[in-house]
Design a protein around this motif. Sequence first.
Motif, PDB file in Angstrom:
ATOM      1  N   ALA A  46       4.407 -59.479  52.160  1.00  0.00           N
ATOM      2  CA  ALA A  46       4.435 -60.523  51.113  1.00  0.00           C
ATOM      3  C   ALA A  46       4.102 -59.926  49.748  1.00  0.00           C
ATOM      4  O   ALA A  46       4.726 -60.269  48.739  1.00  0.00           O
ATOM      5  CB  ALA A  46       3.446 -61.641  51.458  1.00  0.00           C
ATOM      6  N   ASP A  86       1.419 -67.851  64.414  1.00  0.00           N
ATOM      7  CA  ASP A  86       0.880 -68.811  63.463  1.00  0.00           C
ATOM      8  C   ASP A  86      -0.602 -68.579  63.248  1.00  0.00           C
ATOM      9  O   ASP A  86      -1.284 -67.974  64.078  1.00  0.00           O
ATOM     10  CB  ASP A  86       1.090 -70.239  63.968  1.00  0.00           C
ATOM     11  N   VAL A 130      -5.055 -73.701  54.812  1.00  0.00           N
ATOM     12  CA  VAL A 130      -3.644 -73.409  55.063  1.00  0.00           C
ATOM     13  C   VAL A 130      -3.379 -73.421  56.563  1.00  0.00           C
ATOM     14  O   VAL A 130      -4.127 -72.816  57.324  1.00  0.00           O
ATOM     15  CB  VAL A 130      -3.241 -72.011  54.527  1.00  0.00           C
ATOM     16  N   GLY A 131      -2.318 -74.096  56.951  1.00  0.00           N
ATOM     17  CA  GLY A 131      -1.883 -74.030  58.344  1.00  0.00           C
ATOM     18  C   GLY A 131      -2.229 -75.256  59.157  1.00  0.00           C
ATOM     19  O   GLY A 131      -2.814 -76.180  58.643  1.00  0.00           O
ATOM     20  N   ALA A 136       0.344 -72.437  60.115  1.00  0.00           N
ATOM     21  CA  ALA A 136       1.532 -71.980  59.404  1.00  0.00           C
ATOM     22  C   ALA A 136       1.819 -70.552  59.819  1.00  0.00           C
ATOM     23  O   ALA A 136       0.954 -69.868  60.380  1.00  0.00           O
ATOM     24  CB  ALA A 136       1.289 -72.041  57.899  1.00  0.00           C
ATOM     25  N   SER A 137       3.022 -70.097  59.513  1.00  0.00           N
ATOM     26  CA  SER A 137       3.371 -68.716  59.849  1.00  0.00           C
ATOM     27  C   SER A 137       2.456 -67.773  59.078  1.00  0.00           C
ATOM     28  O   SER A 137       1.899 -68.118  58.030  1.00  0.00           O
ATOM     29  CB  SER A 137       4.823 -68.437  59.468  1.00  0.00           C
ATOM     30  N   VAL A 189       3.488 -67.459  55.504  1.00  0.00           N
ATOM     31  CA  VAL A 189       3.047 -68.546  54.613  1.00  0.00           C
ATOM     32  C   VAL A 189       1.560 -68.386  54.276  1.00  0.00           C
ATOM     33  O   VAL A 189       1.150 -68.541  53.119  1.00  0.00           O
ATOM     34  CB  VAL A 189       3.321 -69.928  55.277  1.00  0.00           C
ATOM     35  N   SER A 249       0.008 -65.602  54.161  1.00  0.00           N
ATOM     36  CA  SER A 249      -0.070 -64.455  53.247  1.00  0.00           C
ATOM     37  C   SER A 249       0.203 -64.876  51.812  1.00  0.00           C
ATOM     38  O   SER A 249      -0.514 -64.479  50.884  1.00  0.00           O
ATOM     39  CB  SER A 249       0.948 -63.388  53.649  1.00  0.00           C
ATOM     40  N   ASP A 250       1.246 -65.676  51.611  1.00  0.00           N
ATOM     41  CA  ASP A 250       1.562 -66.099  50.241  1.00  0.00           C
ATOM     42  C   ASP A 250       0.431 -66.942  49.653  1.00  0.00           C
ATOM     43  O   ASP A 250       0.145 -66.839  48.462  1.00  0.00           O
ATOM     44  CB  ASP A 250       2.909 -66.834  50.207  1.00  0.00           C
ATOM     45  N   ALA A 251      -0.223 -67.738  50.503  1.00  0.00           N
ATOM     46  CA  ALA A 251      -1.356 -68.532  49.995  1.00  0.00           C
ATOM     47  C   ALA A 251      -2.503 -67.615  49.569  1.00  0.00           C
ATOM     48  O   ALA A 251      -3.168 -67.858  48.553  1.00  0.00           O
ATOM     49  CB  ALA A 251      -1.816 -69.519  51.068  1.00  0.00           C
ATOM     50  N   ASP A 300      -1.475 -66.090  46.293  1.00  0.00           N
ATOM     51  CA  ASP A 300      -1.592 -67.073  45.198  1.00  0.00           C
ATOM     52  C   ASP A 300      -3.020 -67.070  44.653  1.00  0.00           C
ATOM     53  O   ASP A 300      -3.239 -67.067  43.447  1.00  0.00           O
ATOM     54  CB  ASP A 300      -1.260 -68.490  45.708  1.00  0.00           C
TER      55      ASP A 300
END
Length: 236
Positions: free
Chosen positions: A47, A200, A216-217, A219-220, A223, A225-227, A230
Amino acid sequence: RVADASGGDLVGRRVVVSAGGTREPLDPVRFLGNRSSGKQGHALAVAAAQRGARVTLVTSAPADLPGIDVVPVETALQLRDAVHAAAADCDVVVMAAAVADFRPASYAPAKIKKSHDAPADGAPDDSAPVIALVRNPDILAELVERRGGADSPVIVGFAAETGDGDGSVLEHGRAKLARKGCDVLVVNEVGEDKTFGADDNTVTILRRDSDEGVEVGPASKAVVSDAVWDVVAGLL
Ligand code: CTP
Ligand code: CA
């Protein structure tokens, strides 16, 4: 956000990610290890690269990730050397590795046999061996200690927690963030059938400078990782 010709929000940044469970050898054929698959750490590395960062991934899990500088390691001591070498002059260090807290106090250069001749009378000794352990260095704590001035890297820790009589998963996470002194702690709940090797993840991202956590989740790991990025991008 994803890097293309115009770049992403981590363009020009150097990041180091550690991943996977360390293996602490007992003898040439055996080690003490843990169930970490390395998947979350690898997803974090991918990511970050997609968002434009130059990424070094120090990992004990096999990785063939184009565009990422992969440094394979096995033991906590090897991981420590590789992380410190890569962390000089970087913007972010993410310690997603499951570093063994202890390693065998000694390494037997020949395979340990299940029975051996007792020294006194030469009779076979079938007693079970006792394995002495010593503490491994806390790499995250070392990174925090070495932190210098304003251009110090953002330091991210991970914590796999279970709730217990002393507190909930989040209470343990908050206490660990305070104790460790890192900037961000990604807390995930583990248990018999949670997280290990799964695709997940469910996490709460805690920041040292905020009482709010980002949940978060499920989630994959991409996803999640992107959080994490961020939050980190907001601190750079
Ligand atoms: N860590 C580390 N070096 C170690 C142990 C842990 O750098 N020897 C890092 C992990 O990579 C993770 C963070 O510290 O980012 C938290 O790890 P964890 O095992 O949850 O914390 P510990 O302080 O070892 O506490 P515990 O007793 O709960 O295992
Ligand atoms: Ca630990």
